[in-house]
Enzyme design. Structure first.
Site, PDB file in Angstrom:
ATOM      1  N   GLY A  19     -12.034  39.363 -29.633  1.00 43.62           N
ATOM      2  CA  GLY A  19     -12.856  40.498 -29.186  1.00 43.62           C
ATOM      3  C   GLY A  19     -13.005  41.547 -30.266  1.00 43.62           C
ATOM      4  O   GLY A  19     -14.101  42.065 -30.506  1.00 43.62           O
ATOM      5  N   GLU A 151     -12.447  25.430 -17.965  1.00 44.83           N
ATOM      6  CA  GLU A 151     -13.346  26.446 -17.401  1.00 44.83           C
ATOM      7  C   GLU A 151     -14.465  26.864 -18.336  1.00 44.83           C
ATOM      8  O   GLU A 151     -15.527  27.274 -17.897  1.00 44.83           O
ATOM      9  CB  GLU A 151     -12.566  27.715 -17.025  1.00 44.83           C
ATOM     10  CG  GLU A 151     -11.623  27.569 -15.872  1.00 44.83           C
ATOM     11  CD  GLU A 151     -10.218  27.241 -16.347  1.00 44.83           C
ATOM     12  OE1 GLU A 151     -10.069  26.675 -17.458  1.00 44.83           O
ATOM     13  OE2 GLU A 151      -9.282  27.541 -15.598  1.00 44.83           O
ATOM     14  N   CYS A 383      -7.900  60.635 -12.961  1.00 47.32           N
ATOM     15  CA  CYS A 383      -8.182  60.015 -11.670  1.00 47.32           C
ATOM     16  C   CYS A 383      -6.952  60.128 -10.763  1.00 47.32           C
ATOM     17  O   CYS A 383      -6.669  61.205 -10.261  1.00 47.32           O
ATOM     18  CB  CYS A 383      -8.645  58.578 -11.872  1.00 47.32           C
ATOM     19  SG  CYS A 383      -9.704  58.031 -10.524  1.00 47.32           S
ATOM     20  N   MET A 386      -4.996  63.072 -11.565  1.00 43.01           N
ATOM     21  CA  MET A 386      -5.510  64.339 -11.035  1.00 43.01           C
ATOM     22  C   MET A 386      -5.089  64.492  -9.580  1.00 43.01           C
ATOM     23  O   MET A 386      -4.653  65.562  -9.135  1.00 43.01           O
ATOM     24  CB  MET A 386      -7.038  64.357 -11.159  1.00 43.01           C
ATOM     25  CG  MET A 386      -7.700  65.575 -10.582  1.00 43.01           C
ATOM     26  SD  MET A 386      -8.469  65.174  -8.989  1.00 43.01           S
ATOM     27  CE  MET A 386      -9.743  66.398  -8.897  1.00 43.01           C
ATOM     28  N   HIS A 509     -12.877  59.088 -15.448  1.00 45.57           N
ATOM     29  CA  HIS A 509     -12.071  58.499 -16.524  1.00 45.57           C
ATOM     30  C   HIS A 509     -12.664  58.843 -17.893  1.00 45.57           C
ATOM     31  O   HIS A 509     -13.449  58.061 -18.430  1.00 45.57           O
ATOM     32  CB  HIS A 509     -12.014  56.979 -16.370  1.00 45.57           C
ATOM     33  CG  HIS A 509     -11.209  56.517 -15.202  1.00 45.57           C
ATOM     34  ND1 HIS A 509      -9.851  56.309 -15.270  1.00 45.57           N
ATOM     35  CD2 HIS A 509     -11.572  56.244 -13.928  1.00 45.57           C
ATOM     36  CE1 HIS A 509      -9.404  55.911 -14.092  1.00 45.57           C
ATOM     37  NE2 HIS A 509     -10.434  55.869 -13.255  1.00 45.57           N
ATOM     38  N   GLU A 511     -11.412  58.612 -20.690  1.00 50.17           N
ATOM     39  CA  GLU A 511     -10.970  57.709 -21.768  1.00 50.17           C
ATOM     40  C   GLU A 511     -12.023  56.667 -22.143  1.00 50.17           C
ATOM     41  O   GLU A 511     -12.048  56.168 -23.267  1.00 50.17           O
ATOM     42  CB  GLU A 511      -9.647  57.016 -21.394  1.00 50.17           C
ATOM     43  CG  GLU A 511      -9.691  56.025 -20.233  1.00 50.17           C
ATOM     44  CD  GLU A 511      -9.451  56.658 -18.859  1.00 50.17           C
ATOM     45  OE1 GLU A 511      -9.673  57.876 -18.714  1.00 50.17           O
ATOM     46  OE2 GLU A 511      -9.044  55.918 -17.936  1.00 50.17           O
TER      47      GLU A 511
HETATM   48  N1  GLN Z   1      -6.448  55.133  -6.130  1.00 55.08           N
HETATM   49  C1  GLN Z   1      -7.219  56.310  -6.380  1.00 55.08           C
HETATM   50  C2  GLN Z   1      -8.585  56.255  -5.700  1.00 55.08           C
HETATM   51  O1  GLN Z   1      -9.045  55.200  -5.350  1.00 55.08           O
HETATM   52  C3  GLN Z   1      -7.360  56.567  -7.863  1.00 55.08           C
HETATM   53  C4  GLN Z   1      -8.164  55.528  -8.587  1.00 55.08           C
HETATM   54  C5  GLN Z   1      -7.997  55.561 -10.075  1.00 55.08           C
HETATM   55  O2  GLN Z   1      -7.061  56.164 -10.574  1.00 55.08           O
HETATM   56  N2  GLN Z   1      -8.897  54.918 -10.795  1.00 55.08           N
HETATM   57  O3  GLN Z   1      -9.212  57.269  -5.530  1.00 55.08           O
END
Ligand code: GLN
Length: 551
Positions: A19, A151, A383, A386, A509, A511
């Site tokens: 990759g 595969e 995510c 937070m 996200h 990142e």
């Molecule tokens: N599990 C959490 C949600 O579905 C956070 C998802 C994540 O961190 N990508 O909202």
């Protein structure tokens, strides 16, 4: 110009950097002025990696359009600095679902559906969608797995057929192999490479180039041997010794003459002179001894670093631009719950809690957020990170340890994180989250607005749960600031704490949009706060490249 196709196959073993090689070759072509896109063909039967365990698959990389894809797409986007779309990752599952769907609708008019031509035609159709949907002039296609896997046979057969479909002069096959080192005799062995080329030939593909990977230097006689036995020009045997600096791979391939050779073989003339100044500067910066800063990453898949690859890369991009060495410490959130790993956490100058699903280890993440909040340690929550930060804060102000996300406690008295009403009836797991780019409006005067320097950004999402609006005013009244919200103000996108040097969480996200030449603004702001806490002055700042693509 007719579209040119470069096909990448792997031989001998997997995980040798096919990759990264494909991504780096893409960069060589982009530097020569061509529009490039990369597609990954994954032989597994899952429709996408979205429902696969990170232990099996590593990170799920999310694209602008919400496609949940293989982590190699992250390499492609970062190396080439492009933004790809959902046609750029195809799995066996998608191909069969499409063909079987057509069969059920009666589209095949009673014909017998077979691997050749129906499955292979569908694969070729999907390869053809890449230039059409991205406008790419050169399409790089990487086949997952190694030659010899059952595969991947239909994919290889489809790519073989493409040589006559689009013309010999428009296709180029690159085989990436591994040279094992035998310690007893101190030599590298080419036999496995010869065997895998023979295997490839037996399915009708003759490689035009062999990238020979190895951990030890590859001398000229080895190149001669591979050229002779595998019937490729010596110039097309590219030795690629493992480098700890991934960013260096395009420079190494350039030095080996790969870019010029491809121009010649594809009948192309470079439109621009490759300019490697920026990349060389970054590679030199990686090599320069730098003061190091400790950041603790608190997650539950920490045994497999690939599960957080974009987070690590984004941290490294920011550290590099700030002239510091990232000393990343992996902390298991389930261990934190058992009172272990705290020394590592306490020794760090920054805490990052990345995304995740399911209740295992969640209390550890909340405790990490609690520690960062009460000790004023810079914290970046991504995510789930937070959500953990919000839960900790809510428990504190409500004085109720039961405050939670309904993902972890359906019956909680204080569901500070909850499903949006339109998500409540969904029963399927695959592809049903809030996925892809959504706009986020920034509140001026906040840490987030200061970091981004623009009023509106678009960021990639992958989650089901949201901050519960019923708790917004309470949280705000106690010092949490919603510095980023959806333009209609229905969804909280960024939360930060006023009374803290840097405690910020994003529902998205960030990142996924960080680049080596353009670190993500929030990662940069976080790492600046980490340097400040570590008492490291920022003396070597490399300016971030301007690029309208960022927002
Ligand atoms: N599990 C959490 C949600 O579905 C956070 C998802 C994540 O961190 N990508 O909202």
């Amino acid at each position: 110009m007719p579209t040119k196709y470069l096909f990448f196959t792997g031989g001998v073993v997997s995980s040798v950097g096919k990759g990264v090689t494909a991504a780096a070759v893409g960069r060589l072509l982009k530097e020569r002025g061509f529009k490039v896109a990369v597609q990954k063909l994954d032989p597994y039967i899952n429709v996408d990696p979205g429902t696969m365990s990170p232990y099996q698959h590593g990170e799920v990389f999310v694209l602008d359009d919400g496609a949940e894809t293989d982590l190699d797409l992250g390499h492609y986007e970062r190396f080439i600095d492009v933004r790809l779309n959902r046609v750029c990752n195809v799995t066996t599952g998608q191909v069969y679902a499409e063909v079987i769907g057509k069969e059920r609708r009666g589209d095949y008019l009673g014909g017998t559906i077979q691997v050749i031509p129906h499955i292979t035609n569908e694969i070729k159709r999907r390869v053809g969608l890449v230039p059409r949907s991205t406008g790419a002039e050169i399409v790089l296609v990487e086949v997952g797995g190694t030659v010899g896997d059952i595969e991947s046979l239909p994919f290889l057969e489809a790519l073989r057929q493409m040589r006559s479909d689009v013309g010999r002069e428009n296709t180029f096959y690159i085989h990436v192999t591994w040279l094992p080192y035998i310690g007893a005799t101190c030599e590298l062995k080419t036999k496995p490479t010869q065997h895998s080329v023979r295997e490839l030939r037996s399915i009708g593909i003759s490689p035009d180039m062999i990238v020979a990977r190895s951990d030890t230097p590859i001398d000229d006689s080895i190149r001669d041997k591979i050229a002779l036995f595998c019937d490729v020009e010596k110039r097309a045997v590219v030795p690629m010794v493992t480098t700890p600096i991934l960013l260096e791979v395009p420079l190494l391939l350039e030095q080996a003459g790969v870019g010029d050779y491809l121009m010649q073989r594809l009948g192309l003339v470079e439109r621009t002179q490759p300019n490697w100044t920026g990349l060389k500067q970054l590679v030199d910066e990686v090599r320069r001894p730098k003061p190091s800063v400790k950041v603790a990453l608190v997650g539950k898949y920490v045994e497999l670093h690939d599960a957080y690859i974009s987070v690590c890369e984004a941290l490294k991009h920011a550290a590099l631009h700030l002239g510091v060495e990232l000393d990343l410490q992996w902390v298991h959130s389930a261990e934190i719950e058992k009172g272990k790993g705290w020394d590592t956490l306490r020794a760090a100058d920054g805490v990052i809690v990345p995304g995740g699903f399911g209740s295992r280890g969640i209390e550890g993440k909340i405790q990490a957020a609690h520690y960062a909040r009460t000790n004023k340690v810079p914290y970046l929550g991504l995510c789930l990170g937070m959500q953990a930060m919000v839960i900790d804060f809510a428990r504190d102000i409500l004085d109720d340890e039961g405050a939670n996300s309904t993902e972890f406690d359906r019956a909680t008295q204080h569901p500070v994180i909850d499903l949006m009403p339109d998500q409540k009836d969904i029963t399927d797991l695959g592809g049903t989250m809030r996925l892809g780019l959504y706009p986020c409006k920034l509140e001026s005067g906040t840490i987030a607005a200061h970091a981004y320097q623009v009023p509106l950004v678009n960021e990639r999402h992958r989650h089901r749960f949201e901050l519960n609006n019923a708790y917004r005013s309470l949280l705000e009244a106690n010092g949490m600031c919603f510095s980023g919200v959806s333009p209609d103000n229905r969804l909280v996108e960024i939360a930060e704490l006023a009374d803290h040097p840097f405690m910020l969480g994003t529902q998205f996200h960030p990142e996924f949009l960080s680049r080596p030449n353009r670190p993500h603004p929030l990662f940069l702001a976080f790492m600046k706060a980490v340097c400040e806490r570590a008492g490291i002055p920022i003396e070597h700042y490399i300016p971030v490249e301007e690029n309208a693509e960022q927002v």
